[in-house]
Enzyme design. Structure first.
Site, PDB file in Angstrom:
ATOM      1  N   SER A 105       0.775  -1.114  -0.191  1.00 18.02           N
ATOM      2  CA  SER A 105       0.012   0.161   0.066  1.00 18.02           C
ATOM      3  C   SER A 105       0.919   1.434  -0.028  1.00 18.02           C
ATOM      4  O   SER A 105       1.759   1.334  -0.841  1.00 18.02           O
ATOM      5  CB  SER A 105      -0.976  -0.035   1.217  1.00 18.02           C
ATOM      6  OG  SER A 105      -1.952   1.089   1.014  1.00 18.02           O
TER       7      SER A 105
ATOM      8  N   ASP B  74      -9.567  -4.008  -6.329  1.00 20.27           N
ATOM      9  CA  ASP B  74      -9.067  -2.689  -5.407  1.00 20.27           C
ATOM     10  C   ASP B  74      -9.820  -1.597  -6.097  1.00 20.27           C
ATOM     11  O   ASP B  74      -9.312  -1.075  -7.297  1.00 20.27           O
ATOM     12  CB  ASP B  74      -7.398  -2.735  -5.443  1.00 20.27           C
ATOM     13  CG  ASP B  74      -6.906  -1.991  -4.567  1.00 20.27           C
ATOM     14  OD1 ASP B  74      -7.597  -0.904  -4.130  1.00 20.27           O
ATOM     15  OD2 ASP B  74      -5.769  -1.954  -4.414  1.00 20.27           O
TER      16      ASP B  74
ATOM     17  N   HIS C 184      -8.714  -3.735  -1.548  1.00 15.46           N
ATOM     18  CA  HIS C 184      -7.247  -3.227  -1.091  1.00 15.46           C
ATOM     19  C   HIS C 184      -6.591  -3.928  -0.207  1.00 15.46           C
ATOM     20  O   HIS C 184      -5.427  -4.238  -0.191  1.00 15.46           O
ATOM     21  CB  HIS C 184      -7.264  -1.795  -0.968  1.00 15.46           C
ATOM     22  CG  HIS C 184      -5.974  -1.095  -0.787  1.00 15.46           C
ATOM     23  ND1 HIS C 184      -5.035  -0.976  -1.838  1.00 15.46           N
ATOM     24  CD2 HIS C 184      -5.473  -0.693   0.488  1.00 15.46           C
ATOM     25  CE1 HIS C 184      -3.906  -0.638  -1.131  1.00 15.46           C
ATOM     26  NE2 HIS C 184      -4.067  -0.321  -0.014  1.00 15.46           N
TER      27      HIS C 184
END
Length: 371
Positions: free
Chosen positions: A149, A317, A350
């Site tokens: 991330s 995502d 995500h």
């Protein structure tokens, strides 16, 4: 204001007067880290792990802190990142409230928390301090840098700014820059915090705390961390039971998904510093690898001195869409790297890399076994 530091956290002092990219300097600052597994005699089995916005350095349990870490199923003896072979250093990002110096830390010049006197934060600052910490631990060369991330962003910055530190990289659910949708969401999160009267221009305390703003920010975040498909499968249109609805007020909670968001907000709102949230969130939006390197993102990626890379993302995502991971893979390949790109089918969006270890783990293990 206070920090939330796991008990086994260790620290590296930064040079006094550490200069920040966008101006200002830090005095008496430090970087927090934890390590997992043994360093071998050759000192060539070290992996650097860079985290997302909110995690601390406690990625997994170990003898000094047996509590589960945020990536417990991925990291440890016999796990995909196998600490029987690898010595893993997980660094808490500069600007956080989990041990590294950030807005809630004490400014030695005033004896008070930095609050908004903390200098403007950049992804390059996070990368530089992580690289400094690694070298301060006596590591000249890393076997691999893994970023997840926001950590995938800081990993790309580290590769660009410290090209001799490693030539192997795993990028998970990352991006070279933020897209308008994710910038818009984070802008609303920051607005929720700043417009809470208790925020008080960053001068809140435990008695006067912007809880409403933090709760709203967390709810907005949770909506982007998972996918619409998962919401449908997990909650559908199920209503809260009477016992969970409690005393109803007009327009109060009705659906199970609302109850889930309430739960997540309760758990987070007093476990992360609001000013740190503002600084790190804005730092993500401002990062642009191409701009940082003086060209386009593709040019910057092709210049990175990476021999092999694994780039992973998920089709669901919506925060960092999978085409952004494809962009990283194609850019690294254009520079001559041997790149494996895996767009996975996980429904968890995500946050899949945190929970869908069955899909992410085997690919990570296979890549690392070939190093």
């Amino acid at each position: 204001m206070r920090e939330f530091i796991p008990p086994a956290t260790r620290f590296i002092d930064l040079p006094d007067g550490f200069a920040m990219k966008r101006g200002g300097a830090l005095h008496g600052a430090r970087i927090a880290y934890e390590s997992f597994g043994r360093l071998n005699v050759e000192r060539d089995n070290v992996i650097l792990l860079l985290t997302g916005l909110s995690p601390d350095a406690h990625a997994a349990s170990h003898p000094d802190d047996p509590s589960p870490g945020w990536w417990e199923a991925m990291l440890g003896p016999g796990r995909p990142i196998d600490t029987d072979r690898w010595h893993v250093i997980c660094v808490n990002s500069l600007g956080s409230c989990k041990g590294s110096t950030g807005p809630p830390s004490i400014d030695p010049r005033t004896g008070e928390p930095y609050r908004l006197a903390f200098p403007e934060l950049s992804m390059e600052d996070i990368a530089d301090t992580a690289a400094f910490a690694v070298r301060a631990l006596g590591i000249e060369r890393l076997a691999c840098v893994i970023g997840t991330s926001m950590g995938a962003m800081s990993a790309l910055s580290l590769l660009a700014r410290h090209p001799d530190l490693t030539n192997s990289h795993i990028s998970i659910c990352g991006a070279v820059h933020s897209l308008p949708f994710s910038i818009a969401i984070r802008s609303l999160q920051r607005e929720a915090i700043r417009f809470d009267p208790q925020w008080s221009q960053g001068r809140y305390d435990e008695e006067h705390y912007p809880q409403r703003g933090m709760r709203t920010a967390r709810k907005l975040g949770m909506m982007t961390y998972r996918s619409p498909q998962e919401w449908d499968d997990r909650f559908g249109r199920a209503r809260l039971s009477a016992e969970h609805r409690g005393e109803q007020r007009p327009f109060d909670l009705e659906f199970e998904v609302e109850g889930y968001l309430e739960c997540q907000a309760d758990r987070f709102s007093h476990r992360f510093d609001p000013n740190s949230y503002l600084y790190l969130s804005r730092c993500i939006d401002q990062f642009d690898l191409g701009e940082s390197c003086g060209g386009t993102a593709q040019e910057a990626l092709s210049r990175l001195r990476v021999a092999q890379a694994l780039v992973m993302g998920v089709q669901t995502d919506i925060l960092f869409p999978v085409q952004q991971q494809r962009q990283i893979a194609e850019g690294l390949s254009a520079g001559g790297a041997d790149v494996q790109f895996l767009p996975l089918e996980s429904q968890e969006g995500h946050d899949a890399f945190l929970v869908d270890i069955g899909r992410f783990g085997p690919a990570v293990a296979k890549f690392l076994s070939a190093l």
